[in-house]
Scaffold this active site. Structure first.
Site, PDB file in Angstrom:
ATOM      1  N   HIS A  20       9.045 -25.096  54.253  1.00 47.12           N
ATOM      2  CA  HIS A  20       9.922 -25.544  55.330  1.00 47.12           C
ATOM      3  C   HIS A  20      11.328 -24.997  55.189  1.00 47.12           C
ATOM      4  O   HIS A  20      11.651 -24.234  54.274  1.00 47.12           O
ATOM      5  CB  HIS A  20       9.885 -27.067  55.470  1.00 47.12           C
ATOM      6  N   HIS A  40      13.306 -25.010  51.974  1.00 44.22           N
ATOM      7  CA  HIS A  40      12.926 -23.944  51.043  1.00 44.22           C
ATOM      8  C   HIS A  40      13.527 -22.619  51.467  1.00 44.22           C
ATOM      9  O   HIS A  40      13.809 -21.758  50.647  1.00 44.22           O
ATOM     10  CB  HIS A  40      11.402 -23.823  50.959  1.00 44.22           C
ATOM     11  N   LYS A  77       1.285 -27.494  51.595  1.00 44.42           N
ATOM     12  CA  LYS A  77       2.175 -27.864  52.690  1.00 44.42           C
ATOM     13  C   LYS A  77       2.861 -26.602  53.184  1.00 44.42           C
ATOM     14  O   LYS A  77       3.102 -25.694  52.394  1.00 44.42           O
ATOM     15  CB  LYS A  77       3.267 -28.806  52.177  1.00 44.42           C
TER      16      LYS A  77
HETATM   17  N1  ARG Z   1       9.081 -28.230  44.679  1.00 42.61           N
HETATM   18  C1  ARG Z   1      10.273 -28.990  44.905  1.00 42.61           C
HETATM   19  C2  ARG Z   1      10.410 -29.367  46.375  1.00 42.61           C
HETATM   20  O1  ARG Z   1       9.937 -28.657  47.216  1.00 42.61           O
HETATM   21  C3  ARG Z   1      11.519 -28.273  44.526  1.00 42.61           C
HETATM   22  C4  ARG Z   1      11.582 -27.889  43.085  1.00 42.61           C
HETATM   23  C5  ARG Z   1      12.958 -27.635  42.653  1.00 42.61           C
HETATM   24  N2  ARG Z   1      13.082 -27.171  41.322  1.00 42.61           N
HETATM   25  C6  ARG Z   1      12.989 -27.881  40.234  1.00 42.61           C
HETATM   26  N3  ARG Z   1      13.156 -27.298  39.066  1.00 42.61           N
HETATM   27  N4  ARG Z   1      12.789 -29.166  40.299  1.00 42.61           N
HETATM   28  O2  ARG Z   1      11.015 -30.369  46.690  1.00 42.61           O
END
Ligand code: ARG
Length: 567
Positions: free
Chosen positions: A122, A125, A119
């Site tokens: 965005h 992030h 993906k």
């Molecule tokens: N990959 C997840 C997302 O984009 C965020 C991860 C955040 N970190 C974690 N340790 N859960 O929504």
């Protein structure tokens, strides 16, 4: 010195709340303390009398010219100018900003960015990346051993669907050219086709099962998804000037797959996870939270299960004192559950914090989205701000070559983007007001860069000659104000590290730039008085200017923003 004064006061008058304020006017001193009010109330005495007692206790201090009481009970501290001058010299000479080394011997894991493969990265992030990077820099400045961590979302049943879609419909050329767009197209198509071809659901499940069991073909396709995605993320980081691959631990959720069975078995054995309607859950009533789902009735593990395994790994392998998760507000419940489970598992060697942040809103105050209501890809945001910055740069400085202008526009645009985020209270939503973000006269990254560039041009004009400064000639009220402000950096950094925030540092730098700008307008730094004293004064001012530049550079550097010699 502010921190020192605070310590002294706390020691002398423990248990009383107070502030050290900066008076608006130098007639009221450099610091003004309101401690006498609370103290007088507690001891049922008059504030003025109490204030006098506080003032007297500082008589003969090496730092203060005088300590005065002001109605109705403030204590005003006047720093010795010679003290300020001495501190200026120290900062100038050793580039010693007085930042505390409290982190020495301690380790902190700062997890940030953490995008999902297949993906586009965005805007959410982006916030995580910008804030996380700044916090990591701040902790590093305090002597912490910082481990930057990027936790890639690369596992879950959706990858079964994506593999199924890939096998059916993928376009090799499109995939080579723009892999993430192609993966997105396939994923969307899968869901569109589902309504007329419900058998796809099963196909997706089957593909995920194959992936989980290590089927070579599925694995190879998934590897390709992952590799292509990471390559593109790397390009984003490069444009942002953030290195999250070279200097970071990059772990995917997939890396914990092998740990899940033993983890789940252990949770069951210890009675922490229990059966519920065919699924496995951890009850969290004692924490006032809904139960954590560990394994679904179809046997699939979840985001949270992998998260527990990852936490276990981070603690066992790195032995950190703290772990920060820089992740959006929306995931608050997830982290509350994780931290509750961590308590049950006695993972108590590290302090765990969810460093949450709000959404990004567009100019209309609504969640930033494309016209079709979709999330805006990060690349588009960066392209737009850099293009706008380019216009500003060209306007300001038409004689720059195309190449120079482009380079400067990049630094200005990215600086604008970062500052716009970091100057706000992290927990609140931030607005994208493109014009304000680039406003060279407002509270913006470019304004700070511009201030720096103006000072750099003064220094350039002064030439290479060796300085013969006489710092004792710096007595102008504006000069005192600047020198005093320079001393506050360590305090501001300390506070921001304690609260995991960046807005205090941004404000500090904005104030530094504003004070400098008004100084610059009030005083001719490159005075053409060629007498010996005139030259010494001029060089003392240059020394002050160079010190301001160094502090601006250091402070902006903490925020991940680069300075420029010209704009
Ligand atoms: N990959 C997840 C997302 O984009 C965020 C991860 C955040 N970190 C974690 N340790 N859960 O929504």
């Amino acid at each position: 010195i502010r921190a020192w004064l605070r310590e002294q006061l706390v020691e002398k008058y423990p248990g009383v709340e107070f502030d050290i304020l900066t008076p608006p006017d130098e007639k009221m001193g450099d610091y003004s303390v309101n401690l006498a009010f609370a103290l007088a109330k507690r001891d049922k005495r008059s504030p003025l009398e109490v204030a006098q007692g506080i003032a007297d206790s500082f008589s003969g201090s090496e730092y203060f010219e005088k300590v005065q009481v002001a109605k109705p009970g403030f204590v005003n501290f006047f720093l010795k100018t010679a003290f300020l001058q001495g501190e200026l010299e120290r900062i100038y000479k050793d580039k010693a900003y007085g930042i505390s080394n409290v982190g020495k011997g301690k380790k902190v894991i700062v997890e940030y960015s953490s995008p999902n493969i297949a993906k586009p990265m965005h805007i959410g992030h982006l916030r995580s990346t910008i804030i996380g990077d700044a916090l990591a820099n701040i902790f590093e400045a305090q002597g912490y051993d910082v481990v930057r961590w990027n936790y890639i979302g690369d596992w879950g049943t959706q990858f079964g669907k994506l593999i199924a879609a890939y096998k059916r419909w993928h376009d090799d050329e499109a995939f080579q050219k723009n892999p993430i767009q192609e993966m997105l197209r396939l994923y969307v198509k899968f869901h569109e086709e589902l309504s007329t071809a419900p058998e796809l659901e099963k196909e997706g499940q089957e593909e995920f099962r194959k992936l989980e069991s290590g089927d070579a073909e599925s694995r190879a396709i998934w590897e390709k998804f992952r590799e292509m995605s990471l390559r593109e993320f790397g390009q984003m980081y490069q444009q942002l000037g953030i290195s999250l691959f070279q200097d970071a631990v990059v772990r995917g959720e997939s890396d914990y797959e092998k740990d899940l069975q033993p983890l789940v078995d252990d949770l069951v054995k210890r009675g922490i996870a229990v059966q519920s309607e065919g699924a496995l859950i951890i009850k969290l009533e004692q924490f006032g939270l809904p139960p954590a789902l560990i394994r679904k009735s179809d046997g699939a593990t979840l985001y949270l299960t992998r998260e527990i395994a990852s936490l276990n790994h981070r603690i066992a392998e790195y032995k950190p004192d703290k772990i920060l998760y820089v992740v959006a507000n929306q995931q608050a419940l997830h982290f509350e559950q994780l931290f509750a489970v961590a308590k049950m598992l006695k993972f108590d060697s590290a302090e765990l914090t969810h460093v949450k942040f709000g959404m990004v809103l567009g100019e209309d105050g609504k969640k930033l989205a494309t016209r079709e209501g979709k999330t805006v890809p990060l690349q588009e945001v960066m392209d737009k701000i850099i293009a706008l910055a380019y216009e500003t740069v060209k306007q300001k400085n038409p004689e720059l070559s195309e190449e120079q202008a482009k380079e400067i526009a990049h630094t200005v645009g990215i600086g604008a983007l970062k500052y716009n985020d970091l100057k706000e209270l992290r927990i609140s939503d931030i607005k994208f007001n493109w014009k304000a973000m680039l406003d060279l006269t407002g509270d913006s990254g470019p304004y700070l860069q511009y201030t720096y560039a103006r000072l750099a041009s003064v220094v350039r004009k002064a030439g290479q000659e060796k300085l013969v400064p006489d710092i004792s000639l710096l007595e102008h009220p504006q000069e005192r104000r600047l020198m005093r402000h320079l001393l506050d950096l360590p305090d501001v950094i300390e506070r921001s590290a304690q609260t995991y925030t960046t807005n205090g540092i941004a404000l500090y730098l904005y104030e530094l730039a504003s004070i400098t700008s008004s100084y610059y307008e009030a005083v001719r730094i490159l005075d053409d008085d060629e007498s010996a004293d005139g030259k010494k004064r001029r060089d003392a001012r240059l020394l002050l200017v160079e010190t301001v530049m160094a502090v601006l550079e250091r402070g902006l550097g903490l925020l991940g923003i680069n300075v420029l010699g010209r704009i």
